[in-house]
Design an enzyme around this catalytic site. Structure first.
Site, short mmCIF file in Angstrom:
data_model
loop_
_atom_site.label_atom_id
_atom_site.label_comp_id
_atom_site.label_asym_id
_atom_site.label_seq_id
_atom_site.Cartn_x
_atom_site.Cartn_y
_atom_site.Cartn_z
N THR A 187 0.86 -1.18 0.00
CA THR A 187 0.00 0.00 0.00
C THR A 187 0.89 1.23 0.00
O THR A 187 1.98 1.20 0.59
CB THR A 187 -0.87 -0.01 1.27
OG1 THR A 187 -1.81 -1.06 1.16
CG2 THR A 187 -1.61 1.31 1.48
N GLY A 217 -10.96 -1.65 2.87
CA GLY A 217 -10.08 -1.52 4.04
C GLY A 217 -10.10 -0.11 4.61
O GLY A 217 -11.01 0.68 4.38
N GLY A 241 -6.15 -3.55 7.53
CA GLY A 241 -7.13 -2.47 7.53
C GLY A 241 -8.23 -2.61 8.56
O GLY A 241 -8.69 -1.61 9.13
N1 ASP Z 1 -4.39 -1.14 4.78
C1 ASP Z 1 -4.62 -1.83 3.54
C2 ASP Z 1 -5.98 -2.47 3.59
O1 ASP Z 1 -6.31 -3.07 4.60
C3 ASP Z 1 -3.62 -2.87 3.22
C4 ASP Z 1 -2.19 -2.55 3.52
O2 ASP Z 1 -1.87 -1.43 3.90
O3 ASP Z 1 -1.33 -3.45 3.38
O4 ASP Z 1 -6.69 -2.41 2.61
#
Ligand code: ASP
Length: 323
Positions: A187, A217, A241
């Site tokens: 991300t 997320g 998330g």
């Molecule tokens: N936070 C992101 C999500 O849950 C994924 C990540 O940051 O790796 O969609």
């Protein structure tokens, strides 16, 4: 100090033993490129919002990261992208979720913020809006990489779930082969402070491999994965998330800074090393205040990150023991 830009490219289990020298260098070069692009905007007197969007577009276009091209797959074999941006000067915000055909979701988020009366748009109707605003549209296979497809297959096998039919052919982008631990991180996010003293935050992601049923997320949720207020701070998060949503991580950090006067580093550590870790969530944040001070915190072994300022050279880091 005139301006500051801080970036992340995801947090996760990333140790020196996990990356080859080639991968290590590829990530550092990609972060440096994005920091340079965003920094150039700020150096020319551009806004924090513009710098955040520009830096994130560079990372979205790079298949190394789980955002835009190179995003992870849903359980049914699609790339569904989420993004958000927030302007700390006005508290205006824009977010999109479930995007499949707009090349740069962060630009669509900014367009939602600046050219619609709404904060968050989802799915096909959000892409209808993108078309009316002239944003670049791509075929869904633009986002496809073999690397992430293989990660999906491994994930579904572990979960005992069936593998979907392959809808599109993968690109053979030589950079995609350098992506590390394709399933879990990548991300991207940015926080910036411009020459006028305004701050902004943005985040863009493909979410998590094998997500189901229209899962969204924290990244596009204002106050969870993304938040900015000149009175508080700008925050972009990465990690599991569901935990970041439950803890309203980004706004909680902002509220601590704004209402208790806690120093930024203490605030990010309290939420990430304290609350998030206690709840069982993994990940990290980058954060920055309107005076240009910045901090990061993560409870994983690594987080791809970079910082650059008008009066400070670029620094790029990956592992926990790096400053
Ligand atoms: N936070 C992101 C999500 O849950 C994924 C990540 O940051 O790796 O969609």
């Amino acid at each position: 100090m005139k301006w500051v830009l801080v970036l992340h490219g995801g947090a996760g289990g990333i140790t020196r033993a996990d990356l080859t020298a080639e991968q290590d260098q590829a990530y550092r070069a990609a972060l440096a490129l994005a920091a340079g692009a965003g920094g150039a905007i700020l150096e020319r007197g551009g806004t924090a919002v513009a710098a955040v969007e520009t830096a994130i577009c560079v990372l979205e276009d790079d298949p190394l990261f789980n955002a835009g091209r190179g995003a992870v797959f849903t359980a049914d074999g699609r790339n569904e992208l989420d993004a958000a941006i927030m302007d700390g000067a006005t508290l205006n915000a824009g977010a999109v979720a479930g995007i499949t055909r707009t090349r740069n979701p962060i630009s669509l988020a900014r367009t939602v913020m600046e050219r619609s009366p709404h904060v968050m748009l989802i799915g096909e109707r959000a892409e209808d809006f993108a078309v009316t605003q002239g944003l670049e549209r791509v075929a869904p296979e633009y986002f496809f990489t073999e690397r992430r497809w293989t990660a999906l297959a491994a994930h579904l096998k572990r979960e005992g779930l069936p593998m979907p039919a392959r809808l599109v052919h993968g690109i053979q982008d030589p950079r995609a082969r350098l992506a590390h631990d394709e399933g879990k991180h990548g991300t991207v996010g940015a926080v910036a402070r411009d020459g006028d003293g305004n701050i902004a935050a943005g985040t863009s992601t493909g979410g998590i491999t094998g997500k189901q049923w229209g899962r969204v997320g924290d990244s596009p949720i204002i106050g969870a994965g993304t938040y900015a207020s000149n009175a508080a701070c700008a925050v972009s998060a990465t990690g599991a998330g569901e935990y970041f949503i439950r803890l309203s991580v980004a706004r909680t950090i902002g509220a601590m800074v704004e209402m208790t006067g806690l120093p930024l580093q203490a605030a990010v550590d309290t939420v990430v090393q304290g609350q998030l870790t206690t709840l069982g969530g993994h990940g990290g944040v980058i954060a920055l205040t309107a005076d240009g001070g910045y901090a990061w915190s993560f409870n994983t072994t690594g987080m791809y990150r970079a910082a650059i300022a008008s009066d400070r050279p670029l620094t790029v880091a990956i592992y926990k023991d790096e400053p």
